[in-house]
Write a protein that holds these residues in place. Structure first.
Motif, PDB file in Angstrom:
ATOM      1  N   ALA A  13      42.657  54.254  37.121  1.00  0.00           N
ATOM      2  CA  ALA A  13      43.073  53.434  38.261  1.00  0.00           C
ATOM      3  C   ALA A  13      42.519  53.925  39.587  1.00  0.00           C
ATOM      4  CB  ALA A  13      44.593  53.322  38.355  1.00  0.00           C
ATOM      5  N   HIS A  35      39.434  53.906  40.782  1.00  0.00           N
ATOM      6  CA  HIS A  35      38.488  52.965  41.381  1.00  0.00           C
ATOM      7  C   HIS A  35      39.222  51.757  41.966  1.00  0.00           C
ATOM      8  CE1 HIS A  35      34.942  55.084  39.862  1.00  0.00           C
ATOM      9  NE2 HIS A  35      35.630  55.292  38.769  1.00  0.00           N
ATOM     10  N   TYR A  36      40.276  51.325  41.299  1.00  0.00           N
ATOM     11  CA  TYR A  36      41.067  50.211  41.822  1.00  0.00           C
ATOM     12  C   TYR A  36      41.705  50.588  43.155  1.00  0.00           C
ATOM     13  CZ  TYR A  36      45.188  47.277  42.490  1.00  0.00           C
ATOM     14  OH  TYR A  36      46.150  46.471  43.036  1.00  0.00           O
ATOM     15  N   TRP A  37      42.381  51.733  43.193  1.00  0.00           N
ATOM     16  CA  TRP A  37      43.012  52.164  44.431  1.00  0.00           C
ATOM     17  C   TRP A  37      41.960  52.428  45.513  1.00  0.00           C
ATOM     18  CZ3 TRP A  37      47.671  50.769  44.735  1.00  0.00           C
ATOM     19  CH2 TRP A  37      48.583  50.933  43.687  1.00  0.00           C
ATOM     20  N   ARG A  66      39.145  50.819  45.981  1.00  0.00           N
ATOM     21  CA  ARG A  66      38.735  49.537  46.567  1.00  0.00           C
ATOM     22  C   ARG A  66      39.818  49.005  47.516  1.00  0.00           C
ATOM     23  NH1 ARG A  66      37.037  48.658  41.158  1.00  0.00           N
ATOM     24  NH2 ARG A  66      38.868  47.351  40.740  1.00  0.00           N
ATOM     25  N   LYS A  67      41.072  49.135  47.117  1.00  0.00           N
ATOM     26  CA  LYS A  67      42.158  48.638  47.961  1.00  0.00           C
ATOM     27  C   LYS A  67      42.255  49.419  49.264  1.00  0.00           C
ATOM     28  CE  LYS A  67      43.555  45.369  45.281  1.00  0.00           C
ATOM     29  NZ  LYS A  67      43.378  43.944  45.709  1.00  0.00           N
ATOM     30  N   ALA A  74      34.453  45.885  41.226  1.00  0.00           N
ATOM     31  CA  ALA A  74      35.170  45.152  40.173  1.00  0.00           C
ATOM     32  C   ALA A  74      34.190  44.616  39.137  1.00  0.00           C
ATOM     33  CB  ALA A  74      35.977  44.013  40.790  1.00  0.00           C
ATOM     34  N   GLN A 103      33.250  47.400  36.704  1.00  0.00           N
ATOM     35  CA  GLN A 103      34.327  47.689  35.760  1.00  0.00           C
ATOM     36  C   GLN A 103      34.524  46.555  34.756  1.00  0.00           C
ATOM     37  OE1 GLN A 103      37.566  49.183  38.599  1.00  0.00           O
ATOM     38  NE2 GLN A 103      37.473  50.774  37.038  1.00  0.00           N
TER      39      GLN A 103
END
Length: 357
Positions: free
Chosen positions: A57, A59-61, A63-64, A117, A120
């Motif tokens: 997670a 990479h998700y955080w 980007r956010k 995104a 991924q």
């Protein structure tokens, strides 16, 4: 509260620990935040440097947090661990966040690029395919071993297994009863379903490759197909984060281990660090290049043939995989094109923009 300039974040499923310092390296904040309030807390901060371990997670955080204006850096876990107080004997989320914050402040620290995104999404297909292949291999071994218990020995290889399994199952001379035959037949149906899943993943990768110029240029490398090209582009992201091709090859684990001291250089086997999946694909491509090198006349193929004659098959395979990694870096980092007959001269490099071999 003093202005926070750098924050170390220890990610978790539900409770996330943060450790922030100011410009004088004084601790400003040290607290645990729930996952639901994580982005809200950062939205109320002035933009600063946020460091996290490159884990699930992250990479998700990343980007956010970038959307909120923060500068995000991901650190490989092995680079943050030496900064944890107490070393490997003492570990908790608070110390991990502090260690990440400290590691991010080192001037020569290396970081992991935050994946987009799209990258991924591409890797999801690759990981599902890899899982299906592993499951299919395990299933074939299971079916083969069950038949061996009844004296039925099938030839090696997946294609040979497919060609003889049903025939062996229908052989009335074996001691298999009806229930056992039905159970093995269900395994056969599961095998066919896995084949369809793998074929679907291959089709998705092929479609994606057709619309990506980077993967098209990577596929020009001898022995590199759509699967390797797609995985390389999605995994590496921004190859310019690596200073040169050797650094990229070291990241992939295709360079030898060093145990040098006292002016004596001692090199061992390759490190096998980095991304196992991508390194495996590169070695498969290198195996194809070495096998077919004698049928080609370009400069790279002649070098492969001479190398194999001098050091043997396996060492030549490692050397070709390492060279493919360096060529891959030149293609992705510099936008160059692969030329198997490349000659490294300044005039040739300036006029053609092709990669060295």
């Amino acid at each position: 509260m003093d202005k926070i300039t750098r924050i170390g974040v220890d990610l978790a499923k539900n409770i996330i620990q943060v450790h922030g310092v100011d410009s004088m390296e004084r601790v400003v904040v040290r607290k645990a935040i729930s996952r639901q309030k994580f982005l809200e807390w950062f939205a109320n901060l002035e933009p600063c440097l946020v460091a996290m371990e490159a884990c699930s997670a992250a990479h998700y955080w990343g980007r956010k947090l970038r959307e909120l204006g923060h500068e995000v850096r991901l650190i490989a876990p092995q680079f943050a661990a030496p900064y944890r107080k107490g070393g490997k004997h003492v570990k908790n989320d608070r110390l991990d966040a502090e260690a990440i914050c400290e590691a991010a402040g080192r001037p020569h620290m290396r970081f992991v690029a935050v994946k987009t995104a799209d990258q991924q999404n591409t890797l999801v297909v690759h990981r599902m395919r890899s899982g299906f292949v592993e499951e299919r291999t395990a299933l074939i071994n299971r079916l083969r071993s069950e038949l061996m218990e009844f004296g039925v020995f099938l030839p090696q290889g997946i294609e040979a297994f497919r060609a003889h399994f049903v025939e062996a199952l229908e052989d009335g001379d074996t001691e298999l009863n009806g229930v056992a035959r039905t159970a093995l037949l269900q395994g056969w149906e599961h095998l066919r379903a896995l084949d369809r899943q793998i074929t679907w993943c291959d089709a998705q990768v092929a479609t994606q490759v057709k619309h990506d110029s980077n993967t098209q240029r990577v596929m020009a490398i001898i022995g590199v197909g759509a699967l390797t090209a797609s995985a390389a582009v999605a995994t590496v992201g921004d190859a310019r984060l690596f200073k040169n091709g050797r650094q990229f090859a070291a990241w992939l684990g295709t360079v030898p281990k060093q145990k040098s001291s006292g002016g004596k250089t001692r090199l061992g086997r390759i490190t096998k660090q980095g991304n196992t999946y991508l390194r495996t694909l590169l070695f498969q491509g290198a195996r194809s290049a070495v096998t077919s090198a004698h049928r080609r006349t370009d400069r790279l193929s002649r070098w492969i043939v001479q190398l194999q004659a001098r050091v043997g098959w396996y060492r030549a395979l490692v050397a070709v995989a390492n060279k493919h990694a360096r060529i891959l870096w030149a293609i992705l980092a510099k936008g160059e094109r692969f030329d198997p007959s490349y000659v490294s001269t300044p005039q040739h490099r300036a006029s053609h923009g092709t990669t060295a071999v």
